[in-house]
Design an enzyme around this catalytic site. Structure first.
Site, PDB file in Angstrom:
ATOM      1  CG  LEU A  96      -1.952  -1.066   1.350  1.00  0.00           C
ATOM      2  CD1 LEU A  96      -2.604  -1.029   2.720  1.00  0.00           C
ATOM      3  CD2 LEU A  96      -2.997  -0.885   0.270  1.00  0.00           C
ATOM      4  N   GLY A  97       2.036   1.137   0.621  1.00  0.00           N
ATOM      5  CA  GLY A  97       2.897   2.303   0.688  1.00  0.00           C
ATOM      6  C   GLY A  97       4.216   1.931   1.327  1.00  0.00           C
TER       7      GLY A  97
ATOM      8  N   GLY B 142       7.518   3.620   3.744  1.00  0.00           N
ATOM      9  CA  GLY B 142       7.984   4.746   4.537  1.00  0.00           C
ATOM     10  C   GLY B 142       9.339   4.413   5.111  1.00  0.00           C
ATOM     11  N   GLY B 143       9.842   5.307   5.980  1.00  0.00           N
ATOM     12  CA  GLY B 143      11.139   5.079   6.596  1.00  0.00           C
ATOM     13  C   GLY B 143      11.150   3.795   7.400  1.00  0.00           C
ATOM     14  CG  PHE B 144       8.182   1.252  10.373  1.00  0.00           C
ATOM     15  CD1 PHE B 144       8.521   1.375  11.697  1.00  0.00           C
ATOM     16  CD2 PHE B 144       7.533   0.112   9.940  1.00  0.00           C
ATOM     17  CE1 PHE B 144       8.212   0.374  12.587  1.00  0.00           C
ATOM     18  CE2 PHE B 144       7.224  -0.896  10.825  1.00  0.00           C
ATOM     19  CZ  PHE B 144       7.559  -0.762  12.158  1.00  0.00           C
ATOM     20  N   GLY B 145       9.484   0.935   6.756  1.00  0.00           N
ATOM     21  CA  GLY B 145       9.384  -0.279   5.965  1.00  0.00           C
ATOM     22  C   GLY B 145       8.159  -0.142   5.094  1.00  0.00           C
TER      23      GLY B 145
ATOM     24  CB  VAL C 287       1.945   0.080   4.739  1.00  0.00           C
ATOM     25  CG1 VAL C 287       0.598  -0.199   5.369  1.00  0.00           C
ATOM     26  CG2 VAL C 287       2.757   1.015   5.624  1.00  0.00           C
TER      27      VAL C 287
ATOM     28  CE  LYS D  24       4.792   2.314  10.470  1.00  0.00           C
ATOM     29  NZ  LYS D  24       4.318   3.592  11.010  1.00  0.00           N
TER      30      LYS D  24
ATOM     31  CG  ASP E   3       6.684  13.415  10.674  1.00  0.00           C
ATOM     32  OD1 ASP E   3       6.842  14.484  10.045  1.00  0.00           O
ATOM     33  OD2 ASP E   3       7.033  12.312  10.222  1.00  0.00           O
TER      34      ASP E   3
END
Ligand SMILES: *[C@@H]1O[C@H](CO)[C@@H](O)[C@H](O)[C@H]1NC(C)=O
Ligand SMILES: *[C@@H]1O[C@H](CO)[C@@H](O)[C@H](O)[C@H]1NC(C)=O
Ligand SMILES: *[C@@H]1O[C@H](CO)[C@@H](O)[C@H](O)[C@H]1NC(C)=O
Ligand SMILES: *[C@@H]1O[C@H](CO)[C@@H](O)[C@H](O)[C@H]1NC(C)=O
Ligand SMILES: *[C@@H]1O[C@H](CO)[C@@H](O)[C@H](O)[C@H]1NC(C)=O
Ligand SMILES: *[C@@H]1O[C@H](CO)[C@@H](O)[C@H](O)[C@H]1NC(C)=O
Ligand SMILES: *[C@@H]1O[C@H](CO)[C@@H](O)[C@H](O)[C@H]1NC(C)=O
Ligand SMILES: *[C@@H]1O[C@H](CO)[C@@H](O)[C@H](O)[C@H]1NC(C)=O
Ligand SMILES: *[C@@H]1O[C@H](CO)[C@@H](O)[C@H](O)[C@H]1NC(C)=O
Ligand SMILES: *[C@@H]1O[C@H](CO)[C@@H](O)[C@H](O)[C@H]1NC(C)=O
Length: 875
Positions: free
Chosen positions: A599-600, A602-605, A607, A621, A719
């Site tokens: 789905l997307g 980010g910095g985290f990994g 999703v 996520k 954020d």
């Protein structure tokens, strides 16, 4: 006169493809290039000798067709390697290659090459069509087995992937030798926009010093092929070794360093091209781009000046005087129409002492790219269903477009107001086995679902009952078990849905409902007696009570004071106690179907999309190993989310901490981020209305207010930005991403000093960016930026052309006293209440004042936005 000959050009490309000029210079960036040699064995690759570009097998780009070598007599050492094998697609009406990882809305160059080489031993060169996505591109008419046909197009790609499809037109089996994709910058080819593309007729380099040399990458950073054109009877050649400069539109210096003038200096330069009609464009419009430069250093008395005409009509309204070593480019934007042949004439003016000169020319025909593909969510759902059941059929390309090639078993609605939607899925007798895919529930406009005469097992998913347009489900003759879920029963009861379920021997095996199936095994429709409803309702209640009881043995929801002590202990040391459902990694694999749909990121990994057993759609996520968001942030987020609950904060369903694996499972927000909605990145929907925007702003503000006020100590999000505001199916806004959240005590401290700046450029409050001073007012500033984006539709940092912060931009424009100057263009023309817009802009500017103490609190902001919304609703 030299004629722009089409066929010799193609052969020249083939013959010269192995003989490209490569300088010893630093190679331009080739990121984003896709270079495919169709028909070589799976997983094989090689580096092309001339361009030094890596070519890969096509196996990862298509799952149809078969590989062939060309016949031995057509293996010519002067041909480039990619012509030696082909992939062909017998018996398929449409066969596609999918090219991914693209930037939606950007321009790309597509190049497909075809050399028949009698690969099938039939000695019958075919004719077939090529489509770019859902739009016709060109007809490939292979006239000789040894002819290499090259098709090139420039087009804007609407999505992050695009399909190139070969379409069988009944005149032979489509095949392909090679396929390239090259990103272009937006400054190139201004004639190309979202609805109009260009098909290349020819791209010529006049008077090259080496007559067989095609200039490509790395001389041309976009890897366009500039083919030589020399006519020694008409033209003399001039050249320089100096570098030639120019604007973005200019060809590479290697092309511009050579030019032609008429051999007889009193004559004109003339060349022509023929119209190439085809069955889609019986008459086509043409674009002509001419590149001229002065290669000789002229003394004061000499002048070179000439007129350019096409078929006797003015092409450029002034006489042209080329500049020394600097390219001038001349082109038309309104296409030329209506002739069988187009003749370009360049004649010297009376004042000119020197004949005309030209270095390069490009000729294109216009193609429409205005057809839109099927609604994105329908496409991803039906693709997931296709993958799940390994369906072959003719399921290639877009499901509904063009109509003549729509997928077997589907029917679509073609409403001019939006993209086509899938309304019928008939997979009767299609050999389906396994569970009923939950992706059927994503086809939100479906009316008729026929899955009869298959081998489907497991229970009937209740989510199907949420498809409000669905009128008939046919599940006759499968291996389904369990009972008919309550949601469906309700729909059947109120007459909005018919369910056919005969010949499922194990269905409704418990209680009365089962006997019903047995008795009326051939029943077509069911009429559900109230009794069953009651029995089922009782069962559901019982199950719910049991589950409740289990849950009650876990710690109850915290109170605010508890949250403080926990968050402190959590920040200080060790693992916080998480209270939501805990998943194993294996379960996550099941939920996300092996992490199939992203789905997307980010910095985290990443999703991922997923479904729980009960059909609830979720977003998972998963922390990637390379993530720079540490275990601590992960735990902060998980812990925070278990403590705080508000309708405008994304809620956590569960988490996974299984060995190295860390993951969070959230409620699914089907409409994605506010950022994508505002910038139109999600493709399908039109711009948000002013009322929707105000409501989203208000709801986001309420979420933030809750963080600031309802918890003690207060939380600062740190954020706040449009990509951290998610929207659900009803466009309700919820704030997400709590990884950076900080708690602090209001009593002793007015701010927290943090050890490093975190957050996102463009949204950072000045005092935080400069002095690391963090208060709730830092969030208020960021929210002000979000509000400005909502009003203007612009990003936080604009380039016009110098980078400017949206806060300054709006202040400057509003100083002129006109709200129209800042409101999103998509809203102009009275679609909003001007007072509400002024008020919202005013709130946003107050939120973004430099001095934190002068910014309102989120409680004030909520009150103000509420008034804005009332103004708008009263309009
Ligand atoms: C033209 O270029 C090709 C390939 O680089 C080379 O083999 C050939 O010798 C060149 N011809 C001339 C006349 O320089
Ligand atoms: C093509 O030819 C190569 C050897 O030249 C051979 O190994 C390969 O199997 C052939 N491929 C096909 C599809 O016939
Ligand atoms: C293909 O080209 C040949 C030769 O130019 C022409 O006769 C034929 O009509 C073309 N076929 C189609 C389908 O355009
Ligand atoms: C693309 O350009 C054509 C011709 O200039 C124009 O008619 C069309 O409206 C443009 N499309 C878009 C989406 O701007
Ligand atoms: C050059 O062209 C002019 C006009 O067409 C003609 O009169 C003249 O003879 C030509 N000169 C040569 C050398 O061919
Ligand atoms: C060149 O062509 C233009 C446009 O056709 C014409 O007006 C002009 O007289 C021509 N000039 C000469 C010197 O032939
Ligand atoms: C040609 O030269 C004359 C006299 O110098 C000038 O008036 C005229 O504008 C020039 N024509 C063009 C087309 O530049
Ligand atoms: C679905 O397909 C089957 C067989 O292909 C056919 O018998 C049935 O009538 C179709 N259903 C509808 C609604 O078209
Ligand atoms: C269902 O599966 C069984 C066993 O796997 C197989 O024999 C049967 O042909 C299948 N039926 C259909 C309709 O595919
Ligand atoms: C239904 O079928 C599935 C898969 O075939 C099986 O795992 C499950 O236990 C069955 N449920 C019942 C209630 O029989």
């Amino acid at each position: 006169m030299a004629a722009w000959s089409w066929l010799p050009l193609l052969v020249a490309v083939a013959a010269a493809a192995a003989a490209l000029r490569v300088h010893g210079q630093v190679a331009p960036d080739s990121t984003g290039f896709i270079s495919i040699d169709c028909g070589i064995p799976e997983k094989s690759s090689y580096v092309d000798g001339a361009t030094k570009l890596p070519y890969v097998s096509d196996a990862g780009f298509t799952d149809a067709g078969a590989n062939h070598n060309v016949s031995a007599e057509y293996i010519n050492p002067s041909f480039s390697r990619r012509y030696l094998n082909v992939r062909s697609f017998p018996g398929a009406p449409r066969s596609c290659y999918t090219l991914g990882s693209l930037t939606p809305g950007s321009k790309y160059l597509f190049r497909a090459v075809f050399m028949y080489g009698n690969y099938d031993g039939l000695n019958k060169p075919p004719v077939f069509d090529v489509h770019l996505g859902v739009n016709y591109w060109t007809t490939v008419n292979v006239t000789a087995a040894s002819a290499a046909v090259l098709a090139e197009a420039i087009a804007v790609v609407p999505d992050d992937s695009v399909q190139v499809c070969l379409v069988d037109t009944g005149a032979g089996t489509p095949f392909i030798s090679g396929l390239d994709l090259r990103p272009l910058t937006s400054a190139l080819y201004p004639q190309v926009n979202a609805t109009q593309g260009l098909a290349v007729l020819g791209r010529r380099n006049f008077g090259p010093t080496n007559a067989t040399l095609v200039v490509r990458y790395p001389d041309d950073p976009y890897d366009r092929a500039w083919t030589p054109w020399i006519d020694t009877e008409e033209w003399s050649e001039i050249s320089t070794t100096e570098q030639v400069g120019g604007t973005a539109m200019a060809p590479p210096s290697a092309v511009m360093q050579t030019a032609i003038t008429p051999l007889n200096a009193s004559k004109n330069i003339e060349f022509s091209w023929d119209a190439v009609p085809n069955h889609v464009y019986p008459t086509s419009g043409y674009i002509c781009i001419l590149h001229v430069v002065e290669l000789q250093s002229l003394d004061a008395k000499a002048t070179r000046q000439f007129f350019i005409t096409i078929n006797g009509r003015t092409f450029y309204h002034l006489p042209v005087t080329p500049h020394y070593l600097f390219t001038d480019t001349f082109y038309n934007t309104a296409p030329h129409w209506g002739f069988n042949q187009y003749k370009v004439t360049m004649n010297a003016t009376a004042n000119s002492t020197l004949p005309p000169v030209i270095s390069a020319a490009e000729i294109f025909s216009i193609i429409s790219t205005a057809n839109v593909g099927t609604y994105g969510q329908d496409v991803s759902a039906i693709m997931a269903i296709k993958d799940n059941y390994q369906l072959k059929k003719n399921w290639m390309g877009d499901p509904c477009v063009p109509k003549t090639l729509a997928w077997d078993g589907l029917s679509c609605s073609y409403d001019t107001s939006g993209p086509p939607r899938i309304i019928t899925v008939n997979l009767s007798s299609s050999g389906l086995s396994g569970a009923t895919s939950l992706y059927f529930s994503k086809l939100t406009t479906i009316q008729y679902l026929d899955l009869s005469h298959n081998n489907l097992t497991g229970s009937i998913p209740d989510v199907l009952s949420q498809l409000s347009s669905l009128k008939v489900i046919d599940l006759t003759d499968n291996q389904l078990n369990g009972s008919i879920p309550s949601g469906l029963l309700k729909r059947i009861q109120n007459g909005s849905l018919k369910l056919r379920y005969g010949d499922n021997p194990n269905l409704c095996s418990n209680g009365d409902s089962c006997q019903l199936t047995r008795k009326k095994i051939n029943a077509v429709y069911i009429a559900v007696p109230i009794v069953i409803l009651v029995v089922i309702a009782a069962l559901v209640l019982l199950l719910w009570l049991l589950r409740r009881k289990k849950e009650n043995s876990v710690k109850p929801q915290n109170e605010a004071t508890d949250a403080r002590s926990r968050s402190q202990s959590g920040n200080g040391h060790g693992l916080p106690q998480l209270e939501n459902r805990r998943f194993t990694y294996k379960e996550l694999e099941m939920i996300t179907n092996n992490f199939q749909r992203v789905l997307g990121r980010g910095g985290f990994g990443s999703v991922y999309d997923g479904f729980l057993d009960d059909g609830t759609q979720v977003a998972v996520k998963l922390r990637s190993e390379s993530s720079n968001q540490g275990v601590r942030e992960f735990l902060t987020e998980a812990q925070t989310l278990t403590k705080i609950h508000h309708k405008n904060l994304v809620s956590l369903i569960g988490y996974c901490k299984d060995g190295e694996y860390l993951a969070l499972v959230y409620e699914y927000m089907s409409e994605g981020t506010l950022e994508d909605k505002l910038r139109g990145k999600d493709g399908n929907a039109g711009p948000l209305t002013w009322r929707q925007r105000l409501r989203i702003a208000l709801e986001s503000a309420q979420g933030l207010e809750y963080l600031h006020k309802a918890c003690s100590p207060a939380f600062v999000h740190r954020d706040v930005k449009t990509s951290n505001i998610l929207l659900n199916a009803n466009l309700e806004a919820k704030i997400a991403d709590f990884g950076l959240l900080k708690a602090f005590r209001r009593e002793d401290d007015t701010h927290v000093s943090t050890d490093r700046v975190v957050g996102t450029h463009g949204y950072l409050a000045p005092e935080y960016a400069a002095a690391l001073q963090l208060t709730e007012k830092s969030d208020v500033y960021s929210f002000g930026v979000v509000l400005l984006e909502v009003i203007t539709g612009k990003p936080p940092i604009l380039r016009c052309p110098e980078p400017i912060n949206i806060v300054q931009w709006v202040r400057q424009r509003l100083a002129r006293g006109n709200i129209e100057d800042v409101v999103d263009a998509g809203l102009r023309g009275g679609c909003y209440d001007a007072n509400a817009a002024w008020k919202a802009a005013d709130v946003a500017l107050k939120c973004t004042t430099q001095v934190p103490a002068q910014r309102p609190t989120m409680t004030d902001v909520v009150a103000q936005l509420q008034e804005c919304l009332e103004l708008e609703e009263g309009r």
